[in-house]
Write a protein that holds these residues in place. Structure first.
Motif, short mmCIF file in Angstrom:
data_model
loop_
_atom_site.label_atom_id
_atom_site.label_comp_id
_atom_site.label_asym_id
_atom_site.label_seq_id
_atom_site.Cartn_x
_atom_site.Cartn_y
_atom_site.Cartn_z
N GLN A 43 34.60 52.08 24.51
CA GLN A 43 35.65 51.08 24.67
C GLN A 43 37.02 51.66 24.35
OE1 GLN A 43 34.41 47.63 22.25
NE2 GLN A 43 34.37 46.46 24.15
N ASN A 44 37.10 52.40 23.26
CA ASN A 44 38.37 53.02 22.87
C ASN A 44 38.83 54.03 23.91
OD1 ASN A 44 38.43 51.51 20.50
ND2 ASN A 44 37.43 53.11 19.30
N ASN A 45 37.88 54.84 24.39
CA ASN A 45 38.22 55.84 25.40
C ASN A 45 38.66 55.20 26.71
OD1 ASN A 45 37.47 57.68 23.50
ND2 ASN A 45 35.81 58.60 24.64
N ASP A 46 38.04 54.09 27.07
CA ASP A 46 38.42 53.41 28.31
C ASP A 46 39.89 52.96 28.27
OD1 ASP A 46 36.00 53.69 29.53
OD2 ASP A 46 35.24 51.71 29.02
N ALA A 47 40.33 52.53 27.11
CA ALA A 47 41.73 52.10 26.98
C ALA A 47 42.67 53.29 27.23
CB ALA A 47 41.97 51.51 25.60
N LEU A 48 42.31 54.45 26.70
CA LEU A 48 43.13 55.65 26.91
C LEU A 48 43.10 56.07 28.37
CD1 LEU A 48 42.03 57.73 23.78
CD2 LEU A 48 44.16 56.45 24.05
N LEU A 49 41.92 56.03 28.97
CA LEU A 49 41.78 56.45 30.35
C LEU A 49 42.52 55.51 31.31
CD1 LEU A 49 38.03 57.49 30.27
CD2 LEU A 49 40.01 59.01 30.37
N ARG A 50 42.52 54.23 30.98
CA ARG A 50 43.27 53.29 31.81
C ARG A 50 44.77 53.63 31.81
NH1 ARG A 50 39.37 49.32 30.28
NH2 ARG A 50 40.43 48.90 28.32
N ARG A 51 45.27 53.97 30.63
CA ARG A 51 46.70 54.31 30.55
C ARG A 51 46.99 55.61 31.29
NH1 ARG A 51 50.52 54.92 25.13
NH2 ARG A 51 52.24 55.99 26.19
N LEU A 52 46.07 56.57 31.21
CA LEU A 52 46.25 57.82 31.95
C LEU A 52 46.31 57.55 33.45
CD1 LEU A 52 43.93 60.40 30.12
CD2 LEU A 52 46.42 60.52 30.35
N VAL A 53 45.44 56.69 33.93
CA VAL A 53 45.43 56.35 35.35
C VAL A 53 46.72 55.63 35.74
CG1 VAL A 53 44.34 54.89 37.10
CG2 VAL A 53 42.92 56.31 35.62
N ASN A 54 47.12 54.67 34.92
CA ASN A 54 48.32 53.89 35.24
C ASN A 54 49.59 54.74 35.21
OD1 ASN A 54 46.87 51.51 35.54
ND2 ASN A 54 47.10 50.93 33.39
N ASP A 55 49.68 55.65 34.24
CA ASP A 55 50.92 56.42 34.06
C ASP A 55 50.95 57.72 34.86
OD1 ASP A 55 51.56 54.41 32.34
OD2 ASP A 55 51.34 55.59 30.50
N HIS A 56 49.79 58.38 34.97
CA HIS A 56 49.80 59.71 35.58
C HIS A 56 48.64 59.96 36.54
CE1 HIS A 56 52.88 60.56 32.62
NE2 HIS A 56 52.04 60.25 31.65
N GLY A 57 47.92 58.91 36.90
CA GLY A 57 46.73 59.08 37.72
C GLY A 57 46.99 59.67 39.09
N SER A 58 48.16 59.46 39.65
CA SER A 58 48.45 59.97 41.00
C SER A 58 48.79 61.46 41.02
CB SER A 58 49.61 59.18 41.61
OG SER A 58 50.79 59.33 40.84
N GLU A 59 48.95 62.05 39.85
CA GLU A 59 49.28 63.48 39.78
C GLU A 59 48.12 64.32 40.33
OE1 GLU A 59 51.90 65.18 38.75
OE2 GLU A 59 53.14 63.74 37.64
N ASP A 60 48.46 65.27 41.18
CA ASP A 60 47.46 66.23 41.65
C ASP A 60 47.23 67.25 40.54
OD1 ASP A 60 46.57 68.86 43.06
OD2 ASP A 60 46.28 67.29 44.57
N LEU A 61 45.98 67.60 40.30
CA LEU A 61 45.68 68.54 39.22
C LEU A 61 46.41 69.87 39.41
CD1 LEU A 61 41.82 68.05 38.63
CD2 LEU A 61 43.74 66.97 37.46
N GLY A 62 46.60 70.27 40.63
CA GLY A 62 47.29 71.52 40.91
C GLY A 62 48.76 71.49 40.51
N ASP A 63 49.34 70.30 40.39
CA ASP A 63 50.75 70.18 40.03
C ASP A 63 50.96 70.02 38.52
OD1 ASP A 63 51.49 70.32 42.70
OD2 ASP A 63 51.34 68.14 42.98
N ILE A 64 49.87 69.87 37.77
CA ILE A 64 49.98 69.70 36.32
C ILE A 64 50.11 71.08 35.67
CG2 ILE A 64 48.87 68.82 34.24
CD1 ILE A 64 47.43 66.77 35.96
N LYS A 65 51.19 71.28 34.94
CA LYS A 65 51.44 72.55 34.25
C LYS A 65 51.51 72.30 32.74
CE LYS A 65 52.17 74.07 38.45
NZ LYS A 65 51.13 74.83 39.17
#
Length: 358
Positions: A43-65
């Motif tokens: 449950q705790n991890n899901d809350a973090l993952l939801r925020r990651l998706v909402n804030d940065h989910g569209s980022e392509d892994l290749g563009d993350i530095k």
């Protein structure tokens, strides 16, 4: 596209190179460690993952530095004010990239794993407070005498004497579809992982599988004076331990205690405690004892460890007693752990009694 279900993210597509699709795969892949997480942790991890998706989910892994992740970290910590939040997100990224590297074999996850390894993040400061034996005694007395909460007193005794986490003592309530068998079901949930009377044998030896590392710990409750005192209170003064005056042999009247069922039962509703209500009432008792607000119930375990170290117990024995070791659960290890725990408990009580007489 991803959609969120009540338990997390529902599967709608395959990996497409974005962070949110990696999260989707992590939460739905049958070989993912996500499926092995306990209910509350998930449950705790899901809350973090939801925020990651909402804030940065569209980022392509290749563009993350590296600079990308450092910028996110500043955002998560609020410029350094919320280090624990930043650490939680960093931990989630490490887990995601490890999954992507080892299970999905994504090259960008190999690179990002190395980036995370090289980056340095300001860590949260370790807690430096502990519940002392004197505070544990005060809490037990106040809970029992002034509040009538005998189970809080017994729980405090188990946590401090047996070096156990709160969750291992009171257990937790989870939905019926979660793993784990329980004879206690109420309100669409079941109770699991807490101490059950069936885990205490005829010699008062407690064998319990810990919730965090799933390791069996063995504790001789005859060496736990706080627990024995609470047992006496529970039994109305009846003698649980009888010592033969000639042979000095100790006989345990185990039949006086319940054969099975949760050891810690809420004094007001007759059900196992919820973690939030247990913490709330423990805090009320602690406040009544004048215990500083920066000392928490979770600090009972660290207090037990600190007392053992102060008593001169070898660090190796302390690690065994606290189940900090990563050694496999072999039969030989079980015998060492039980001996180490008993030695640590004896030394702690001896040192405690010595302090009181000086």
């Amino acid at each position: 596209m991803l959609i969120f279900s009540r338990g997390g993210i529902a599967e709608v597509g395959a990996f497409d190179g974005t962070l949110k699709s990696l999260i989707q795969c992590y939460q739905t892949d049958p070989d993912s460690t996500y499926r092995k997480l306990r209910y509350k942790v998930r449950q705790n991890n899901d809350a973090l993952l939801r925020r990651l998706v909402n804030d940065h989910g569209s980022e392509d892994l290749g563009d993350i530095k590296g600079r990308t992740i450092l910028a996110w970290y500043k955002e998560w910590t609020g410029g350094g004010e919320k280090l624990s939040m930043g650490s939680a997100f960093v931990g989630q990224l490490r887990t995601l990239f490890t999954f992507g590297r080892s299970i999905l074999e994504i090259e960008d996850c190999v690179r990002l794993g190395m980036v995370m390894h090289d980056l340095k993040f300001t860590g949260t400061r370790a807690r430096k407070v502990s519940v002392t034996a004197q505070q544990a005694d005060a809490i037990r007395y106040k809970a029992r005498i002034h509040f009538g909460w005998y189970s809080i007193a017994l729980g405090q005794a188990f946590q401090f004497e047996c070096t156990l986490r709160q969750k291992d003592v009171i257990g937790e309530w989870v939905p019926l579809d979660q793993e784990g068998v329980s004879a206690v079901i109420f309100g669409g949930k079941k109770w699991i992982r807490g101490i059950d009377w069936s885990e205490v044998d005829e010699n008062l030896i407690l064998k319990h599988v810990t919730s965090k590392k799933q390791k069996e710990t063995e504790v001789d409750l005859k060496l736990a004076p706080m627990v024995l005192e609470e047992f006496r209170e529970m039994l109305g003064g009846r003698q649980l331990l009888v010592t033969d005056p000639v042979t000095k042999k100790v006989t345990v009247n185990r039949s006086l205690l319940p054969a099975s069922g949760p050891v810690l039962i809420c004094d007001t509703n007759g059900l196992p405690w919820t973690d939030s209500e247990y913490r709330r009432k423990w805090r009320l008792v602690a406040n009544a004892c004048g215990i500083p607000k920066n000392v928490w119930n979770m600090d009972s375990r660290s207090g037990a460890i600190s007392e053992a170290i102060a008593a001169g117990v070898p660090l190796e024995f302390v690690r065994h007693a606290a189940t900090h070791s990563d050694i496999s659960q072999t039969q030989e290890y079980d015998r060492i752990q039980a001996k180490a725990t008993a030695k640590a408990m004896r030394a702690r009580v001896e040192n405690r009694n010595k302090d009181e007489t000086e």
